[in-house]
Enzyme design. Structure first.
Site, PDB file in Angstrom:
ATOM      1  N   THR A 144       0.851  -1.196   0.000  1.00 25.55           N
ATOM      2  CA  THR A 144       0.000   0.000   0.000  1.00 25.55           C
ATOM      3  C   THR A 144       0.882   1.240   0.000  1.00 25.55           C
ATOM      4  OG1 THR A 144      -1.559   1.417   1.195  1.00 25.55           O
ATOM      5  CG2 THR A 144      -0.395  -0.153   2.543  1.00 25.55           C
ATOM      6  N   ASP A 146      -0.044   3.839   1.223  1.00 27.42           N
ATOM      7  CA  ASP A 146      -0.359   4.562   2.466  1.00 27.42           C
ATOM      8  C   ASP A 146       0.631   4.250   3.588  1.00 27.42           C
ATOM      9  OD1 ASP A 146      -2.529   5.293   0.985  1.00 27.42           O
ATOM     10  OD2 ASP A 146      -4.003   4.177   2.149  1.00 27.42           O
TER      11      ASP A 146
HETATM   12  O1  F6P Z   1      -5.424   2.714  -0.007  1.00 28.16           O
HETATM   13  C1  F6P Z   1      -4.667   3.283  -1.016  1.00 28.16           C
HETATM   14  C2  F6P Z   1      -5.327   4.486  -1.581  1.00 28.16           C
HETATM   15  O2  F6P Z   1      -4.592   4.880  -2.710  1.00 28.16           O
HETATM   16  C3  F6P Z   1      -5.536   5.644  -0.601  1.00 28.16           C
HETATM   17  O3  F6P Z   1      -4.398   6.422  -0.430  1.00 28.16           O
HETATM   18  C4  F6P Z   1      -6.672   6.384  -1.239  1.00 28.16           C
HETATM   19  O4  F6P Z   1      -7.403   7.149  -0.321  1.00 28.16           O
HETATM   20  C5  F6P Z   1      -7.493   5.260  -1.738  1.00 28.16           C
HETATM   21  O5  F6P Z   1      -6.624   4.192  -2.020  1.00 28.16           O
HETATM   22  C6  F6P Z   1      -8.273   5.596  -2.975  1.00 28.16           C
HETATM   23  O6  F6P Z   1      -9.001   4.487  -3.305  1.00 28.16           O
HETATM   24  P1  F6P Z   1      -9.800   4.275  -4.651  1.00 28.16           P
HETATM   25  O7  F6P Z   1      -8.816   4.132  -5.749  1.00 28.16           O
HETATM   26  O8  F6P Z   1     -10.553   3.021  -4.407  1.00 28.16           O
HETATM   27  O9  F6P Z   1     -10.649   5.487  -4.804  1.00 28.16           O
END
Ligand code: F6P
Length: 415
Positions: A144, A146
């Site tokens: 991730t 994050d």
């Molecule tokens: O969990 C990883 C991430 O990139 C976060 O940083 C972000 O808030 C989220 O996914 C966005 O998710 P999606 O692509 O499902 O909108």
């Protein structure tokens, strides 16, 4: 002679990273080298598996060049999902269906590449497997951008996203110096409720760049009035002000700043709101209240798919965690996630280990308070000392006709 193993299945889940396919390559190559019969890939994770959407990966990865291309391909090669399994006692039918599909395919080893929500899937499947005397082993492979997974020093995907953020923040700061007039640039960075990625904007502060003026992480409540005063104070000293803010900053009462806009927010199966628009909201407010020129730049998905600028440390570790998961499962482990353990910063040495997935699933690891300055508007040197080894060195893209070449998944209906 290598031992003949049963079949393997691997899936990808949650938000992608620039190196998530390096972990897929690590799982595939290690499983084949260690005697797996067939290595299947689930299209769109567990959600696709429930619809029998699987591929035989040997029909996709046919050469060493394909392995190298796969490593360098951004976004989840197999497609992803955000799909929450019910608690086992709430609904057994879905588990029966999954295990029926896996047994029909003679799967013995199941690997899931993902973050804390995806580890919830591994936790539930391994628990169900043990409760029902199944021989299938379940392993989590961390990823991730994050960097908010517990137990591991860091997550594959974070280093490359941080490298990209540090680099483009330098470029954006330089761009802000173009005109001889007051201006404010607000950069919005992903990371949900953890500020690891936003803190990476501080990498831009180096010999040839002042770095952003302020950095706001979601770990500290965001005071809009105070922020406006700080901008005004900075404008007394300089014309171009740049602040990096996390997509997940919240005001004192707990509302996300992006919720103060009239956005229509999408909420996923895990109850996560799509966080977008905080920089735009604040930039409009500055423009309205001060008349100053503003720009809101949402790095958005660019920061997690910039595979032309990956960190070599990161892409190598992403491959290693895939391999380590296979080795552990083949040795009999189940219900675990691979973790990275840092042995030293300089020289940077990091090894893999495994950890109980129950202690990882659904937990968000935040930036420690002592790695954020007292004013709550920047990260400390300790933060940067932790981060710097993870962004080192590059892996050159394989270029065709002037552009990076990727491995293309023809079976993924979304492509
Ligand atoms: O969990 C990883 C991430 O990139 C976060 O940083 C972000 O808030 C989220 O996914 C966005 O998710 P999606 O692509 O499902 O909108």
């Amino acid at each position: 002679m290598k031992e003949i193993r049963g079949n393997v299945i691997v899936g990808q889940s949650g938000g992608p990273t620039a190196v998530i396919n390096s972990s897929l390559a690590g799982v595939y190559k290690t499983a084949r080298d260690r005697g797996a019969k067939i290595v299947y890939g689930m299209l769109h994770g567990i959600q696709g598996l429930l619809e029998n959407r699987v591929v035989d990966l040997s029909e996709h990865i046919k050469s060493d060049l394909d392995i190298e291309l796969l490593k360098r391909t951004p976004s989840s090669y197999l497609g992803s999902c955000r799909f929450k399994l019910p608690e086992i006692h709430e609904d057994q039918e879905i588990y029966k269906k999954i295990f029926h599909i896996l047994e029909d395919m003679e799967i013995e080893y199941f690997f899931y590449i993902g973050g804390n929500d995806s580890m919830d899937t591994i936790k539930k499947l391994s628990d169900y497997s043990i409760l029902n005397g199944s021989r299938i082993r379940f392993m989590g492979v961390p990823k991730t951008i994050d960097n908010d997974l517990a137990a591991t020093d860091h997550t594959p995907g974070y280093g490359s996203a941080a490298k990209y953020i540090g680099s483009i923040t330098k470029e954006v700061i330089r761009d802000g110096l173009v005109y001889d007039q007051q201006n404010v640039t607000l950069i919005e960075i992903m990371g949900r409720n953890a500020g690891w990625l936003t803190g990476a904007a501080a990498l831009a502060k180096c010999e040839d760049c002042e770095g952003p003026d302020m950095i706001f992480l979601p770990e500290i409540p965001f005071d809009i009035e105070e922020f406006m005063k700080k901008i005004a104070g900075l404008h007394k000293q300089k014309k171009s002000v740049v602040a990096a803010i996390s997509e997940g900053i919240r005001v004192e009462d707990g509302r996300y700043v992006c919720e103060l806009t009239d956005n229509v927010d999408y909420v996923d199966a895990f109850g996560h709101r799509q966080l977008t628009g905080a920089a735009r909201y604040l930039a409009s407010r500055i423009a309205r209240e001060t008349g100053c020129k503003t720009r809101a730049i949402e790095f958005s998905s660019l920061q997690r798919c910039a595979s032309h600028m990956v960190s070599r440390v990161d892409i190598t570790e992403a491959y290693q965690v895939g391999g380590a998961a296979v080795k552990a499962a083949f040795e009999g482990e189940t219900g675990k996630m691979v973790i990275l353990k840092r042995i030293s910063d300089d020289p940077y040495i990091c090894v893999t280990d495994i950890y109980d997935v129950h202690k990882v699933a659904n937990i968000e690891k935040k930036v420690p308070r002592e790695w954020i300055n007292e004013a709550g508007d920047y990260v400390t040197d300790e933060f940067l000392n932790y981060l710097r080894p993870l962004i080192q060195a590059e892996l050159t893209p394989i270029m065709t006709d002037g552009l990076p070449r990727h491995l293309y998944c023809k079976n993924n209906k979304n492509q």
